[in-house]
Motif scaffolding. Structure first.
Motif, PDB file in Angstrom:
ATOM      1  N   GLU A  47     -37.588  27.470 -52.316  1.00 45.72           N
ATOM      2  CA  GLU A  47     -36.609  28.398 -52.863  1.00 45.72           C
ATOM      3  C   GLU A  47     -35.372  28.494 -51.979  1.00 45.72           C
ATOM      4  O   GLU A  47     -34.247  28.631 -52.482  1.00 45.72           O
ATOM      5  N   ASN A  48     -35.556  28.396 -50.672  1.00 46.06           N
ATOM      6  CA  ASN A  48     -34.408  28.410 -49.766  1.00 46.06           C
ATOM      7  C   ASN A  48     -33.511  27.184 -49.982  1.00 46.06           C
ATOM      8  O   ASN A  48     -32.281  27.285 -49.935  1.00 46.06           O
ATOM      9  N   TYR A 283     -32.670  29.346 -62.389  1.00 44.83           N
ATOM     10  CA  TYR A 283     -34.001  29.936 -62.304  1.00 44.83           C
ATOM     11  C   TYR A 283     -35.101  28.961 -62.735  1.00 44.83           C
ATOM     12  O   TYR A 283     -36.238  29.055 -62.268  1.00 44.83           O
ATOM     13  N   TYR A 284     -34.752  28.031 -63.610  1.00 47.91           N
ATOM     14  CA  TYR A 284     -35.738  27.015 -63.996  1.00 47.91           C
ATOM     15  C   TYR A 284     -36.141  26.188 -62.781  1.00 47.91           C
ATOM     16  O   TYR A 284     -37.323  25.899 -62.566  1.00 47.91           O
ATOM     17  N   VAL A 285     -35.133  25.816 -61.980  1.00 39.91           N
ATOM     18  CA  VAL A 285     -35.410  25.026 -60.785  1.00 39.91           C
ATOM     19  C   VAL A 285     -36.128  25.865 -59.731  1.00 39.91           C
ATOM     20  O   VAL A 285     -37.104  25.415 -59.125  1.00 39.91           O
ATOM     21  N   ARG A 286     -35.666  27.085 -59.518  1.00 39.12           N
ATOM     22  CA  ARG A 286     -36.245  27.935 -58.473  1.00 39.12           C
ATOM     23  C   ARG A 286     -37.707  28.279 -58.762  1.00 39.12           C
ATOM     24  O   ARG A 286     -38.542  28.329 -57.863  1.00 39.12           O
ATOM     25  N   TYR A 287     -37.999  28.525 -60.024  1.00 38.04           N
ATOM     26  CA  TYR A 287     -39.361  28.939 -60.412  1.00 38.04           C
ATOM     27  C   TYR A 287     -39.986  27.946 -61.387  1.00 38.04           C
ATOM     28  O   TYR A 287     -40.640  28.347 -62.344  1.00 38.04           O
ATOM     29  N   PHE A 288     -39.787  26.661 -61.162  1.00 39.17           N
ATOM     30  CA  PHE A 288     -40.304  25.659 -62.094  1.00 39.17           C
ATOM     31  C   PHE A 288     -41.819  25.749 -62.246  1.00 39.17           C
ATOM     32  O   PHE A 288     -42.392  25.352 -63.263  1.00 39.17           O
ATOM     33  N   TYR A 289     -42.483  26.269 -61.250  1.00 39.86           N
ATOM     34  CA  TYR A 289     -43.948  26.322 -61.217  1.00 39.86           C
ATOM     35  C   TYR A 289     -44.516  27.575 -61.884  1.00 39.86           C
ATOM     36  O   TYR A 289     -45.738  27.721 -62.001  1.00 39.86           O
TER      37      TYR A 289
END
Length: 331
Positions: A47-48, A283-289
Motif C-alpha cells: 500500500e505504501n 483503490y482497485y490497485v491498493r485493495y486488489f486483494y
C-alpha cells in the motif's frame, strides 16, 4: 465510516509527503500480482508503494506531461487512468489561454430569457468553461452535458447593453461575473426559474453578500474543486470561502437565502465522471486483494465528494427550480 475517513486522511498525508517520478524505463510490473488476487505478504509495503506512485499521479494531474505519468501507472498496475487523463488533457488544450467561460462558435440564443431575478443558468458542451477540472469532475447524465452555472441578479441586467456583468458565477480568479451575452453564446444552455415566490429583500441580501467575492478586483481567492490544485483527497468544502467554482457560487446565493439546492440526486451517474475513474483505479490497485475494502473505500470517497461538491446536474434535479428554457446544440 469514521475509520474510513481516518484512512482517507492518512492517505492524503502520505500522498502529499511522497514525491516519486514514474517512467516507462524504470518500473516493476505488478500486473501479475494483481491478477492473482492473493494478498501480498507485506500489505503495508504494498500500500505504501501504491500510495507513493499515486502521489506522482496527483502531482502531475492537470499539468503538461500528466499523460506520461498516467500511462506509466497504467503500465505498472494494469489500470486505465490514461484514458480519462487524455480527455482531461484534450479539454485543457482546447481551452488553453481562455480568460472567460464565455463565447463559442455558435450564434447567440436570442430567445434565452433574462427576466427572473435569481434564475439559475446552466451550460455544457466544449469550449465553454474556464476550469477543465469542472468538466473532468462532473458526471454527464443529462443530454446537455451540463457542468457550468450562474445565477442572475436582475437588478444588474441591462437589456440595452448585454455585455454588462449580471450573473454571479466563477471565473479563473475564483468567484466572478459573466454577462448575458456570455450566456447567449454558450454551446448548450438551460434556464431554471425558482419554483416558489422569492422574497426580494432576502434575495438581494444574498446576492449582495456574494458581490464581495464576485467583485472582479477581489483576487484573494482561487478557482477549483480541490485545494492544492488537483489533489482529489482535498475536496473543497461548501463552507470554504477561498476556493470557488461556478455551481458553488450559485449554491451559496441560495444557501444564504435559505434553500439548500444541492439535490444529491441518485439519478446522476457518477461513474461517468473522470474523478470516479481515477478513484476507482487507485483503490482497485491498493485493495486488489479485498473487494469489500475496495468497495467501501470507493463508496466512502464518492459519498464524501457528493456531500461537498455541488454539480450543475444536481441543481438541475433540485426540487426548488423549474426549467423554463433549454437549447442543446451539441450532444
Amino acid at each position: 465510516m469514521k475509520k474510513l475517513l481516518i484512512l482517507v486522511a492518512a492517505v492524503a498525508v502520505t500522498l502529499v509527503g511522497c514525491k516519486k517520478e514514474l517512467t516507462f524505463e524504470n518500473y516493476d510490473s505488478k500486473i501479475d500480482v494483481i491478477a492473482s488476487g492473493v494478498a501480498p505478504a507485506d500489505i503495508e509495503a504494498w500500500e505504501n508503494e501504491v500510495d507513493s506512485d499515486f502521489a506522482a499521479v496527483l502531482e502531475a494531474l492537470g499539468n503538461d506531461g500528466d499523460l506520461e505519468v498516467l500511462e506509466a501507472f497504467d503500465a505498472k498496475y494494469g489500470t486505465s487512468m490514461a484514458e480519462t487523463g487524455a480527455r482531461y488533457a484534450e479539454a485543457r488544450a482546447a481551452r488553453s489561454g481562455s480568460s472567460s467561460s464565455s463565447s463559442s462558435s455558435y450564434p447567440a440564443m436570442q430567445n434565452m430569457p433574462f427576466n427572473k431575478d435569481g434564475a439559475v443558468y446552466v451550460s455544457g458542451g466544449t469550449d465553454d468553461l474556464i476550469g477543465t477540472v469542472v468538466d473532468w469532475v462532473s458526471p454527464k447524465t443529462l443530454p446537455g452535458s451540463y457542468y457550468h452555472a450562474a445565477v442572475l441578479d436582475l437588478d444588474k441586467y441591462d437589456p440595452y447593453n448585454e455585455n454588462v456583468y449580471c450573473l454571479e458565477t466563477a471565473i479563473s480568479k475564483g468567484a466572478g461575473y459573466e454577462s448575458a451575452y456570455n450566456w447567449r453564446t454558450k454551446v448548450n444552455a438551460a434556464v431554471l426559474n425558482p419554483k416558489y415566490t422569492l422574497t426580494k429583500s432576502k434575495l438581494d441580501s444574498a446576492q449582495a453578500y456574494m458581490d464581495y467575492y464576485c467583485d472582479m478586483d477581489n483576487t484573494n481567492m482561487e478557482y477549483g474543486f480541490f485545494k492544492n490544485t488537483v489533489n482529489i483527497f482535498n475536496v473543497v468544502t461548501k463552507a470554504d470561502t477561498y476556493t470557488w467554482y461556478c455551481t458553488k457560487v450559485v449554491w451559496w446565493v441560495y444557501n444564504l437565502y435559505g434553500w439548500d439546492i444541492d439535490s444529491n440526486d441518485n439519478r446522476i451517474d457518477w461513474t461517468t465522471s473522470g474523478l470516479y475513474t481515477i478513484v476507482k483505479d487507485y483503490y482497485y490497485v491498493r485493495y486488489f486483494y479485498s473487494s469489500s475494502k475496495r468497495k467501501a473505500a470507493i463508496n466512502d470517497y464518492m459519498n464524501s465528494a457528493k456531500k461537498n461538491i455541488v454539480l450543475a446536474e444536481e441543481i438541475m434535479f433540485s426540487p426548488y427550480f423549474t426549467k423554463v428554457f433549454e437549447n442543446i446544440r451539441e450532444y
